[in-house]
Enzyme design. Sequence first.
Site, PDB file in Angstrom:
ATOM      1  N   CYS A  96      31.987  -9.335 -10.251  1.00 41.94           N
ATOM      2  CA  CYS A  96      31.653  -9.024  -8.868  1.00 41.94           C
ATOM      3  C   CYS A  96      32.254 -10.101  -7.980  1.00 41.94           C
ATOM      4  O   CYS A  96      32.656 -11.158  -8.459  1.00 41.94           O
ATOM      5  CB  CYS A  96      30.143  -9.042  -8.647  1.00 41.94           C
ATOM      6  SG  CYS A  96      29.257  -7.870  -9.695  1.00 41.94           S
ATOM      7  N   GLY A 122      35.478  -5.964  -7.838  1.00 41.42           N
ATOM      8  CA  GLY A 122      34.535  -4.874  -8.071  1.00 41.42           C
ATOM      9  C   GLY A 122      34.703  -3.799  -7.034  1.00 41.42           C
ATOM     10  O   GLY A 122      34.756  -4.103  -5.845  1.00 41.42           O
ATOM     11  N   ASN A 165      27.122 -12.861  -8.995  1.00 41.37           N
ATOM     12  CA  ASN A 165      28.249 -12.569  -9.883  1.00 41.37           C
ATOM     13  C   ASN A 165      27.932 -13.242 -11.210  1.00 41.37           C
ATOM     14  O   ASN A 165      27.696 -14.451 -11.245  1.00 41.37           O
ATOM     15  CB  ASN A 165      29.545 -13.123  -9.279  1.00 41.37           C
ATOM     16  CG  ASN A 165      30.747 -13.000 -10.217  1.00 41.37           C
ATOM     17  OD1 ASN A 165      31.713 -13.735 -10.096  1.00 41.37           O
ATOM     18  ND2 ASN A 165      30.710 -12.069 -11.159  1.00 41.37           N
ATOM     19  N   GLY A 166      27.976 -12.447 -12.271  1.00 41.96           N
ATOM     20  CA  GLY A 166      27.666 -13.000 -13.594  1.00 41.96           C
ATOM     21  C   GLY A 166      26.707 -12.082 -14.313  1.00 41.96           C
ATOM     22  O   GLY A 166      26.434 -10.976 -13.866  1.00 41.96           O
ATOM     23  N   TYR A 198      43.453 -12.928 -15.888  1.00 40.11           N
ATOM     24  CA  TYR A 198      43.461 -11.595 -15.315  1.00 40.11           C
ATOM     25  C   TYR A 198      42.704 -11.460 -14.004  1.00 40.11           C
ATOM     26  O   TYR A 198      43.173 -10.850 -13.062  1.00 40.11           O
ATOM     27  CB  TYR A 198      42.866 -10.608 -16.325  1.00 40.11           C
ATOM     28  CG  TYR A 198      42.580  -9.241 -15.763  1.00 40.11           C
ATOM     29  CD1 TYR A 198      43.601  -8.320 -15.575  1.00 40.11           C
ATOM     30  CD2 TYR A 198      41.286  -8.878 -15.378  1.00 40.11           C
ATOM     31  CE1 TYR A 198      43.344  -7.067 -15.033  1.00 40.11           C
ATOM     32  CE2 TYR A 198      41.019  -7.629 -14.831  1.00 40.11           C
ATOM     33  CZ  TYR A 198      42.046  -6.733 -14.666  1.00 40.11           C
ATOM     34  OH  TYR A 198      41.804  -5.510 -14.120  1.00 40.11           O
TER      35      TYR A 198
HETATM   36  P1  AMP Z   1      43.191  -1.409 -22.574  1.00 37.14           P
HETATM   37  O1  AMP Z   1      43.831  -0.126 -22.320  1.00 37.14           O
HETATM   38  O2  AMP Z   1      41.697  -1.217 -22.828  1.00 37.14           O
HETATM   39  O3  AMP Z   1      43.841  -2.243 -23.626  1.00 37.14           O
HETATM   40  O4  AMP Z   1      43.220  -2.247 -21.208  1.00 37.14           O
HETATM   41  C1  AMP Z   1      44.189  -3.222 -20.971  1.00 37.14           C
HETATM   42  C2  AMP Z   1      44.451  -3.308 -19.497  1.00 37.14           C
HETATM   43  O5  AMP Z   1      43.222  -3.493 -18.792  1.00 37.14           O
HETATM   44  C3  AMP Z   1      45.346  -4.455 -19.139  1.00 37.14           C
HETATM   45  O6  AMP Z   1      46.389  -3.965 -18.328  1.00 37.14           O
HETATM   46  C4  AMP Z   1      44.481  -5.413 -18.358  1.00 37.14           C
HETATM   47  O7  AMP Z   1      45.166  -5.898 -17.238  1.00 37.14           O
HETATM   48  C5  AMP Z   1      43.299  -4.609 -17.931  1.00 37.14           C
HETATM   49  N1  AMP Z   1      42.023  -5.312 -18.093  1.00 37.14           N
HETATM   50  C6  AMP Z   1      41.683  -6.234 -18.984  1.00 37.14           C
HETATM   51  N2  AMP Z   1      40.404  -6.634 -18.821  1.00 37.14           N
HETATM   52  C7  AMP Z   1      39.915  -5.926 -17.796  1.00 37.14           C
HETATM   53  C8  AMP Z   1      38.643  -5.883 -17.117  1.00 37.14           C
HETATM   54  N3  AMP Z   1      37.623  -6.627 -17.501  1.00 37.14           N
HETATM   55  N4  AMP Z   1      38.517  -5.041 -16.099  1.00 37.14           N
HETATM   56  C9  AMP Z   1      39.524  -4.278 -15.706  1.00 37.14           C
HETATM   57  N5  AMP Z   1      40.740  -4.261 -16.301  1.00 37.14           N
HETATM   58  C10 AMP Z   1      40.938  -5.071 -17.322  1.00 37.14           C
END
Ligand code: AMP
Length: 462
Positions: free
Chosen positions: A2, A28, A102-103, A244
Amino acid sequence: MCGVFGIHGHPEAANLAYLGLHSLQHRGQESAGVVTCEDSTLHAVRKMGHVAATFTRERLARLPGTSAVGHTRYTTAGGSLPKNIQPLTVESRSGALAIAHNGNLVNAEELREELEADGSIFSSNSDTEVILQLMARARGDDLAARLGQALTRVRGAYSLVLLSSHGIVAARDPHGFRPLVLGKVRGHENSWVVASETCAFDLIGAERVRDVAPGEILSIRADGLRSVMMRRGDPRYCVFEHVYFARPDSRIDDLGVYNRRVAMGRRLAVEHPAEADLVIPVPDSGMVAALGYSKQSGLPFEIGLSRNHYVGRTFIEPKDSIRHFGVKLKLNAVPDVLRGKRVVVVDDSVVRGTTSRKIVKLVRDAGARAVHVRISSPPVTHPCYYGINTPTRDELIGSKHDVEETRRFITADSLGYLSPEGLLEAASHSDSRQYCTACFTGDYPVPIERASVRHQLRLIEV
Ligand code: AMP
């Protein structure tokens, strides 16, 4: 994950909170809210959806006062429901109170059961409300002191901003999992701001003063700033913020995210070189690391995937059906860049593996001769219980499959992940700061009790 925001002592508090939330939208997208305080009355606008959709001119005009807190939310505990939209507000013995969190608390279930057995009634199923209920039972009129007492009971991750008629209180858990930074609005001597990331300050003309320290409670009132350490900080900053989550233009815990991400990409190129013609990022999450990879390897940087920016972050949508559809909605290949080429595709992380698989197919279908996937973090093997929305272990491709099996699943010609040491070196720059790496190592700084985990899942199903 968040975004939180707070401002004190500014005639445009609601408008600046609204703008601040725009900058925190990436943290978020499920709901957004701002609560202001005038005299002893709180005024709230809280809705499901993006910041731009939540606040109209008319709604903002209904938020008077010189202090405000705001929140952008995606669900990590509690359902994606209107009653959980933050900031949460309550009437307490000492007046009305709003809280933005947030958390994720890891002992929320135990505390909630205890409080319910003792007569508490909860109006949401968010873990944040546990803090409010504990505060209602704490002694003393001073908001910061009551918060301090309440926080002795909770464990886990919290970067908090509270609002009452007395002012604003910000607090950060002793490990400092989630970021929280203090700033000042230029030209307004007594106007303080706190936010998850500094990008919120840039937009509103505020300057960063310092980070809220792990373990600190900061009270901002008309008579100035007061800081209390509730416990000695034992930092375990979330490394995934640098990989990320945070925006590259932000500075968190006194490190610029952009430079850390470039360093990750550079290190990735050293650890996993590729016989290729060019490097392309998965936009936007792989953008900066791909640039680092290109600088280090000398391979040209090209935009081989075009992103539709009008679609929200797909992973973040709680429903599977939408997530799977999402990649095609969001990304398209640029055949003129890719045709006949050996391509390095850089992304920040692999979670389930479904995104990478679809991207490899997109790039190949556009005519690439070879597709080498490079990931600027190690395999995600464990869920995060401190506020990042990761799936259960069973769904994490890195927890069940080794690199070769994952390569086959995503159909890449080669696959290389940044090593844990490489990540920490790149993330830490020259200092030896401690990071939480639980999602890559399973080394949880705050132990996870089974009950809390069960509770989290049960609540998500609500
Ligand atoms: P996946 O298809 O599940 O392997 O998702 C990988 C993609 O999700 C990558 O492009 C990341 O940038 C993105 N990603 C990784 N962690 C998160 C997160 N917590 N929330 C949203 N996107 C994420």
